[in-house]
Design a protein around this motif. Structure first.
Motif, PDB file in Angstrom:
ATOM      1  N   ALA A  15       0.838  -1.200   0.000  1.00 33.38           N
ATOM      2  CA  ALA A  15       0.000   0.000   0.000  1.00 33.38           C
ATOM      3  C   ALA A  15       0.871   1.246   0.000  1.00 33.38           C
ATOM      4  CB  ALA A  15      -0.925  -0.001   1.208  1.00 33.38           C
ATOM      5  N   THR A  16       0.346   2.305  -0.575  1.00 30.34           N
ATOM      6  CA  THR A  16       1.054   3.576  -0.659  1.00 30.34           C
ATOM      7  C   THR A  16       0.096   4.711  -0.298  1.00 30.34           C
ATOM      8  OG1 THR A  16       2.358   2.720  -2.495  1.00 30.34           O
ATOM      9  CG2 THR A  16       2.366   5.094  -2.188  1.00 30.34           C
ATOM     10  N   ALA A  17       0.568   5.633   0.510  1.00 30.74           N
ATOM     11  CA  ALA A  17      -0.179   6.848   0.804  1.00 30.74           C
ATOM     12  C   ALA A  17       0.730   8.019   0.454  1.00 30.74           C
ATOM     13  CB  ALA A  17      -0.581   6.904   2.272  1.00 30.74           C
ATOM     14  N   ALA A  18       0.177   9.032  -0.187  1.00 26.78           N
ATOM     15  CA  ALA A  18       1.014  10.154  -0.623  1.00 26.78           C
ATOM     16  C   ALA A  18       0.286  11.483  -0.464  1.00 26.78           C
ATOM     17  CB  ALA A  18       1.410   9.965  -2.084  1.00 26.78           C
ATOM     18  N   TRP A  19       1.051  12.508  -0.174  1.00 29.29           N
ATOM     19  CA  TRP A  19       0.579  13.884  -0.178  1.00 29.29           C
ATOM     20  C   TRP A  19       1.416  14.601  -1.218  1.00 29.29           C
ATOM     21  CZ3 TRP A  19       3.137  18.439   2.031  1.00 29.29           C
ATOM     22  CH2 TRP A  19       2.333  19.587   1.987  1.00 29.29           C
ATOM     23  N   GLN A  20       0.756  15.288  -2.124  1.00 29.82           N
ATOM     24  CA  GLN A  20       1.461  15.929  -3.228  1.00 29.82           C
ATOM     25  C   GLN A  20       1.231  17.433  -3.198  1.00 29.82           C
ATOM     26  OE1 GLN A  20      -0.714  13.831  -6.204  1.00 29.82           O
ATOM     27  NE2 GLN A  20       0.680  12.095  -6.223  1.00 29.82           N
ATOM     28  N   VAL A  21       2.270  18.180  -3.553  1.00 33.33           N
ATOM     29  CA  VAL A  21       2.181  19.639  -3.656  1.00 33.33           C
ATOM     30  C   VAL A  21       2.717  20.028  -5.022  1.00 33.33           C
ATOM     31  CG1 VAL A  21       2.937  21.853  -2.733  1.00 33.33           C
ATOM     32  CG2 VAL A  21       2.564  19.927  -1.194  1.00 33.33           C
TER      33      VAL A  21
END
Length: 159
Positions: A36-42
């Motif tokens: 699983a992968t969780a990401a926050w992108q800007v």
């Protein structure tokens, strides 16, 4: 939010959902793994134009995804399936249990596939497959492809 904890929770939910779906198949040699992968992108952009236009934008987004790898019994092939959710706001992401269950259902359904006897059958695409096909067709039919003579559609009709 703690992204690592969110990814771990999603992974555990997918494993639990697989365990529920495959209770009878475990004796047949069920093998599975999940990731699983969780990401926050800007994304930040600056625009300065010669006509005086000035612009500065910052966009953020979140992504949560899980993938299952499955093999049943002594079958050689492994079946990989995934589910993902993207949102501008964290609260709009699918929950780990919903995402994990979706990936598990897709993987389990694909494991149960078998050969199809020859014949004429209606073809029904999942929404995900239909979108993928439409993206491919739109890429093939794009004007840029025609001009660059990279599309097989109507190549003889280009002046």
């Amino acid at each position: 939010p703690e992204l690592y904890a969110l990814a771990r929770s999603t992974q555990e939910e997918a494993r639990a959902a697989m365990a529920r779906l495959t209770q009878d198949d475990r004796a047949a040699g069920w093998i599975e793994s999940t990731e699983a992968t969780a990401a926050w992108q800007v994304h930040e952009s600056f625009v300065l134009a010669t006509n005086g236009l000035k612009s500065h934008d910052i966009e953020t987004g979140y992504r949560l995804s899980v993938m299952t790898m499955n093999r049943l019994g002594d079958r050689e092939e492994k079946i990989g399936e995934y589910a993902s959710s993207t949102a501008v706001h964290f609260s709009d992401l699918d929950t780990p249990d919903k995402l994990g269950a979706r990936a598990a259902r897709r993987g389990f359904a694909r494991l149960k596939e078998g050969p199809v006897k020859p014949g004429q059958f209606p073809v029904i695409f999942s929404p995900r497959a239909a979108i993928s096909l439409l993206e491919i067709f739109s890429e093939i039919a794009s004007g840029e492809r025609f001009i660059g003579r990279q599309s097989f559609l109507g190549m003889d009709d280009i002046g």
